[in-house]
Motif scaffolding. Structure first.
Motif, PDB file in Angstrom:
ATOM      1  N   ALA A  45      71.568  19.148  56.043  1.00  0.00           N
ATOM      2  CA  ALA A  45      71.401  19.368  57.483  1.00  0.00           C
ATOM      3  C   ALA A  45      70.557  20.597  57.797  1.00  0.00           C
ATOM      4  N   ALA A  46      70.238  21.406  56.808  1.00  0.00           N
ATOM      5  CA  ALA A  46      69.484  22.641  57.075  1.00  0.00           C
ATOM      6  C   ALA A  46      68.098  22.311  57.632  1.00  0.00           C
ATOM      7  N   PRO A  47      67.738  22.855  58.794  1.00  0.00           N
ATOM      8  CA  PRO A  47      66.424  22.544  59.362  1.00  0.00           C
ATOM      9  C   PRO A  47      65.304  23.420  58.803  1.00  0.00           C
ATOM     10  N   ILE A  48      65.674  24.480  58.083  1.00  0.00           N
ATOM     11  CA  ILE A  48      64.665  25.403  57.550  1.00  0.00           C
ATOM     12  C   ILE A  48      64.985  25.641  56.074  1.00  0.00           C
ATOM     13  N   ILE A  49      63.971  25.553  55.240  1.00  0.00           N
ATOM     14  CA  ILE A  49      64.183  25.861  53.824  1.00  0.00           C
ATOM     15  C   ILE A  49      63.377  27.102  53.459  1.00  0.00           C
ATOM     16  N   THR A  89      74.099  25.043  56.813  1.00  0.00           N
ATOM     17  CA  THR A  89      73.581  24.023  57.731  1.00  0.00           C
ATOM     18  C   THR A  89      72.388  24.552  58.525  1.00  0.00           C
ATOM     19  N   LYS A  90      72.068  25.840  58.357  1.00  0.00           N
ATOM     20  CA  LYS A  90      70.914  26.413  59.060  1.00  0.00           C
ATOM     21  C   LYS A  90      69.753  26.678  58.099  1.00  0.00           C
ATOM     22  N   ARG A 199      59.715  34.732  65.305  1.00  0.00           N
ATOM     23  CA  ARG A 199      61.160  34.836  65.613  1.00  0.00           C
ATOM     24  C   ARG A 199      61.621  33.842  66.679  1.00  0.00           C
ATOM     25  N   PRO A 200      60.893  33.665  67.791  1.00  0.00           N
ATOM     26  CA  PRO A 200      61.355  32.668  68.777  1.00  0.00           C
ATOM     27  C   PRO A 200      61.357  31.244  68.224  1.00  0.00           C
ATOM     28  N   ILE A 201      60.446  30.950  67.304  1.00  0.00           N
ATOM     29  CA  ILE A 201      60.416  29.610  66.715  1.00  0.00           C
ATOM     30  C   ILE A 201      61.687  29.379  65.894  1.00  0.00           C
ATOM     31  N   ILE A 202      62.029  30.367  65.071  1.00  0.00           N
ATOM     32  CA  ILE A 202      63.245  30.249  64.253  1.00  0.00           C
ATOM     33  C   ILE A 202      64.469  30.141  65.179  1.00  0.00           C
ATOM     34  N   ALA A 203      64.517  30.999  66.206  1.00  0.00           N
ATOM     35  CA  ALA A 203      65.669  30.992  67.117  1.00  0.00           C
ATOM     36  C   ALA A 203      65.807  29.635  67.810  1.00  0.00           C
ATOM     37  N   LYS A 204      64.687  29.053  68.196  1.00  0.00           N
ATOM     38  CA  LYS A 204      64.724  27.755  68.896  1.00  0.00           C
ATOM     39  C   LYS A 204      65.254  26.661  67.956  1.00  0.00           C
ATOM     40  N   ILE A 205      64.781  26.659  66.726  1.00  0.00           N
ATOM     41  CA  ILE A 205      65.254  25.636  65.774  1.00  0.00           C
ATOM     42  C   ILE A 205      66.755  25.789  65.544  1.00  0.00           C
ATOM     43  N   LEU A 206      67.214  27.033  65.379  1.00  0.00           N
ATOM     44  CA  LEU A 206      68.640  27.246  65.121  1.00  0.00           C
ATOM     45  C   LEU A 206      69.475  26.867  66.347  1.00  0.00           C
ATOM     46  N   GLU A 208      68.705  24.587  68.577  1.00  0.00           N
ATOM     47  CA  GLU A 208      68.732  23.123  68.649  1.00  0.00           C
ATOM     48  C   GLU A 208      69.724  22.557  67.639  1.00  0.00           C
ATOM     49  N   THR A 209      69.769  23.177  66.447  1.00  0.00           N
ATOM     50  CA  THR A 209      70.696  22.719  65.411  1.00  0.00           C
ATOM     51  C   THR A 209      72.132  22.930  65.870  1.00  0.00           C
ATOM     52  N   ALA A 210      72.381  24.106  66.477  1.00  0.00           N
ATOM     53  CA  ALA A 210      73.753  24.413  66.928  1.00  0.00           C
ATOM     54  C   ALA A 210      74.193  23.457  68.014  1.00  0.00           C
ATOM     55  N   ASN A 211      73.233  22.977  68.837  1.00  0.00           N
ATOM     56  CA  ASN A 211      73.588  22.096  69.953  1.00  0.00           C
ATOM     57  C   ASN A 211      73.685  20.622  69.560  1.00  0.00           C
ATOM     58  N   SER A 212      73.178  20.296  68.354  1.00  0.00           N
ATOM     59  CA  SER A 212      73.232  18.889  67.971  1.00  0.00           C
ATOM     60  C   SER A 212      74.605  18.588  67.357  1.00  0.00           C
TER      61      SER A 212
END
Ligand code: SF4
Length: 216
Positions: A45-49, A89-90, A199-206, A208-212
């Motif tokens: 489930a991790a959106p960033i590797i 998961t992040k 930083r805002p890109i990473i924050a946005k992805i995280l 979105e992950t938290a809200n899914s």
């Protein structure tokens, strides 16, 4: 890409099986100066590797990836807390060499074992792909393996094209090792332009992950 509950269960099981095989890997036992000890964390489930170089001595001894000065600076660059960084998961964490390669006195760590990334990365990435947003490539070895057409270019030239690479799901970064302080001092655009963009890109992805909804 959305993943169904059934797919999620299958991917979780497949990653667990692959991780167990990687942890038992002994391919380089005759080349390493110690018993192989792969250090990585991968959950589908991790959106960033995070793809770095190889564990250093401290990481090898503790079994905790990026548990050193380089890791602290990397988290600062990404704008994330320790808790977020170590939440599987992040962030998935898969170095170019999974085992600590040893150190040359006065010269730092040896390169990652060359057979490691070809052996393990394609298999892990295949299982991560349904949810993966970004591969963050850290340092020359990760860039050389994942962007082979750019392997011979200076790292700073590749990093400077960050927006272009990000469009393809890749963010190349220099290594945050204390040995690279001069590299960063000589390239002020990295802190002035790249980090405020990243930083805002990473924050946005995280976010979105938290809200899914969690389905695994
Ligand atoms: S470095 Fe990679 S390929 Fe070599 S023993 Fe460790 S896990 Fe296996």
């Amino acid at each position: 890409m959305a993943v169904s509950a059934a797919e999620s269960v299958n991917l979780t099981k497949a990653i667990a099986r692959l991780a167990a095989r990687a942890r038992d890997c002994r391919l380089c036992e005759h080349e390493l100066p110690h018993e192989p000890r792969p250090v990585f964390r991968v959950e589908h489930a991790a959106p960033i590797i995070i793809i770095g170089q190889a564990p250093g001595r401290r990481v090898h001894e503790t079994g905790v990836p990026w548990n050193d000065a380089s890791g602290r600076l990397l988290r600062e660059w990404l704008g994330v807390s320790d808790a977020d960084f170590y939440e599987p998961t992040k962030f998935a964490i898969l170095p170019t060499g999974l085992c600590y390669p040893g150190t040359v006195r006065g010269k730092g760590d040896l390169p990652p074992l060359p057979r490691c990334a070809p052996e393990w990365h394609p298999r892990f990435l295949k299982l991560l792909n349904p949810t993966l947003h970004f591969r963050v490539l850290i340092g020359a070895y990760a860039i050389a393996h994942h962007l082979p057409d750019h392997a011979r270019r200076p790292v700073s030239d590749v990093v400077a094209e960050y927006e272009q690479f990000a469009a393809g799901g890749v963010i190349p970064l220099p290594h945050p090792s204390p040995r690279n302080r001069r590299f960063l001092r000589e390239r002020p655009w990295f802190e002035r332009e790249l980090l405020p963009w990243l930083r805002p890109i990473i924050a946005k992805i995280l976010a979105e992950t938290a809200n899914s909804p969690r389905i695994s």
